[in-house]
Design a protein around this motif. Structure first.
Motif, PDB file in Angstrom:
ATOM      1  N   UNK A   1       0.919  -1.135  -0.116  1.00 29.08           N
ATOM      2  CA  UNK A   1       0.048   0.042   0.042  1.00 29.08           C
ATOM      3  C   UNK A   1       0.695   1.228   0.276  1.00 29.08           C
ATOM      4  N   UNK A   2       1.783   1.382   1.015  1.00 26.02           N
ATOM      5  CA  UNK A   2       2.933   2.487   0.717  1.00 26.02           C
ATOM      6  C   UNK A   2       3.594   2.586  -0.275  1.00 26.02           C
ATOM      7  N   UNK A   3       3.962   1.596  -0.831  1.00 26.81           N
ATOM      8  CA  UNK A   3       4.854   1.592  -2.221  1.00 26.81           C
ATOM      9  C   UNK A   3       3.948   2.017  -3.358  1.00 26.81           C
ATOM     10  N   UNK A   4       2.471   1.595  -3.494  1.00 23.20           N
ATOM     11  CA  UNK A   4       1.748   2.036  -4.230  1.00 23.20           C
ATOM     12  C   UNK A   4       1.707   3.761  -4.234  1.00 23.20           C
ATOM     13  N   UNK A   5       1.576   4.191  -3.146  1.00 27.01           N
ATOM     14  CA  UNK A   5       1.471   5.506  -2.949  1.00 27.01           C
ATOM     15  C   UNK A   5       2.723   6.263  -3.575  1.00 27.01           C
ATOM     16  N   UNK A   6       3.991   5.765  -2.916  1.00 26.67           N
ATOM     17  CA  UNK A   6       4.935   6.197  -3.421  1.00 26.67           C
ATOM     18  C   UNK A   6       5.240   6.276  -5.060  1.00 26.67           C
TER      19      UNK A   6
ATOM     20  N   UNK B   1      -5.129   6.223 -10.628  1.00 25.18           N
ATOM     21  CA  UNK B   1      -5.446   4.530 -10.684  1.00 25.18           C
ATOM     22  C   UNK B   1      -4.664   4.016  -9.333  1.00 25.18           C
ATOM     23  N   UNK B   2      -3.231   4.462  -9.081  1.00 27.64           N
ATOM     24  CA  UNK B   2      -2.412   3.831  -8.162  1.00 27.64           C
ATOM     25  C   UNK B   2      -3.032   4.495  -6.700  1.00 27.64           C
ATOM     26  N   UNK B   3      -3.558   5.756  -6.613  1.00 32.38           N
ATOM     27  CA  UNK B   3      -3.988   6.165  -5.390  1.00 32.38           C
ATOM     28  C   UNK B   3      -5.415   5.575  -5.138  1.00 32.38           C
ATOM     29  N   UNK B   4      -6.298   4.891  -6.132  1.00 28.17           N
ATOM     30  CA  UNK B   4      -7.380   4.206  -5.868  1.00 28.17           C
ATOM     31  C   UNK B   4      -7.156   2.884  -5.201  1.00 28.17           C
ATOM     32  N   UNK B   5      -5.778   2.136  -5.286  1.00 21.54           N
ATOM     33  CA  UNK B   5      -5.551   1.001  -4.950  1.00 21.54           C
ATOM     34  C   UNK B   5      -5.009   1.258  -3.268  1.00 21.54           C
ATOM     35  N   UNK B   6      -4.467   2.415  -3.124  1.00 18.00           N
ATOM     36  CA  UNK B   6      -4.046   2.508  -1.725  1.00 18.00           C
ATOM     37  C   UNK B   6      -4.674   3.710  -0.815  1.00 18.00           C
ATOM     38  N   UNK B   7      -5.502   4.282  -1.370  1.00 16.18           N
ATOM     39  CA  UNK B   7      -6.490   5.373  -0.504  1.00 16.18           C
ATOM     40  C   UNK B   7      -7.883   5.053  -0.544  1.00 16.18           C
ATOM     41  N   UNK B   8      -8.412   5.330   0.490  1.00 16.08           N
ATOM     42  CA  UNK B   8      -9.843   5.254   0.593  1.00 16.08           C
ATOM     43  C   UNK B   8     -10.333   6.534  -0.239  1.00 16.08           C
ATOM     44  N   UNK B   9     -11.615   6.528  -1.045  1.00 11.15           N
ATOM     45  CA  UNK B   9     -12.347   7.530  -1.625  1.00 11.15           C
ATOM     46  C   UNK B   9     -12.555   9.017  -1.019  1.00 11.15           C
ATOM     47  N   UNK B  10     -12.560   8.976   0.399  1.00  9.63           N
ATOM     48  CA  UNK B  10     -12.362  10.100   1.286  1.00  9.63           C
ATOM     49  C   UNK B  10     -11.362  10.137   2.250  1.00  9.63           C
ATOM     50  N   UNK B  11      -9.960   9.493   1.692  1.00  8.94           N
ATOM     51  CA  UNK B  11      -8.908   9.550   2.523  1.00  8.94           C
ATOM     52  C   UNK B  11      -8.413  11.222   2.917  1.00  8.94           C
ATOM     53  N   UNK B  12      -8.145  11.386   4.220  1.00 12.15           N
ATOM     54  CA  UNK B  12      -7.664  12.725   4.607  1.00 12.15           C
ATOM     55  C   UNK B  12      -6.199  12.653   4.626  1.00 12.15           C
ATOM     56  N   UNK B  13      -5.402  13.842   4.137  1.00 13.19           N
ATOM     57  CA  UNK B  13      -3.934  13.795   4.135  1.00 13.19           C
ATOM     58  C   UNK B  13      -3.688  15.195   4.785  1.00 13.19           C
TER      59      UNK B  13
END
Length: 181
Positions: free
Chosen positions: A16-21, A46-58
């Motif tokens: 998950x962390x590697x996809x984000x990077x 596409x990658x963020x969809x695989x590693x974050x929820x649709x409402x992720x808060x950063x």
């Protein structure tokens, strides 16, 4: 849950962390002005969809943990990818490299974890300088219905900034290097 299951979860959380990077560097390594049909933003989404929820808060802290918070958009991975593109363009990044390490999940239940990791980030600037920033991520991660782990919240803390005067080619190639000073 037995040890084998937790090892699998640790691996999936690392992915998950590697996809984000990879998503961030997909944008960072394809510099352009923000535009409607940006292939790097589309791939990063596409990658963020695989590693974050649709409402992720950063939430980002650019000058240490006690600095003013910057809130990225939480309207989904596309809005977040566009925000990253605009930020990178604003600061003149022509390349980025985010290396993920020291991944430490603390499982709070079967499908939730608090994950701390450190990032060694490198940003090449259009003017020839290089920006280095060690970063700490603290994530709340949730296993989604499809079985994948995703970030629900991220606290991103830039611990320090270093800016070089320039970057140099490998010293073994005299045609690409330049004298110091």
């Amino acid at each position: 849950m037995d040890t084998e299951d937790r090892c699998s979860d640790r691996f999936e959380i690392s992915e998950m962390l590697h996809r984000y990077a990879e998503a961030v560097d997909t944008i960072g390594s394809a510099p352009s002005e923000p535009q409607a049909n940006d292939p790097a933003v589309q791939r990063a989404t596409e990658l963020f969809n695989e590693c974050m929820t649709p409402t992720a808060q950063v939430t980002l802290y650019f000058d240490g943990p006690d600095s003013e918070a910057t809130h990225a958009p939480s309207e989904g991975p596309l809005a977040f990818a566009r925000w990253v593109r605009a930020y990178f363009h604003q600061y003149g990044y022509v390349g980025t490299y985010h290396l993920v390490g020291n991944i430490r999940p603390r499982f709070v239940d079967r499908d939730a974890a608090i994950v701390t990791s450190y990032i060694n980030s490198t940003h090449w600037l259009a003017d020839g300088r290089m920006l280095l920033a060690p970063i700490e991520y603290t994530d709340s991660a949730q296993r989604s219905r499809d079985g994948n782990w995703r970030i629900t919240t991220r606290k991103l803390i830039v611990l320090r900034w270093w800016v070089t005067d320039g970057y140099f080619a490998a010293p073994g190639d005299p045609t690409l290097s330049r004298p110091a000073g």
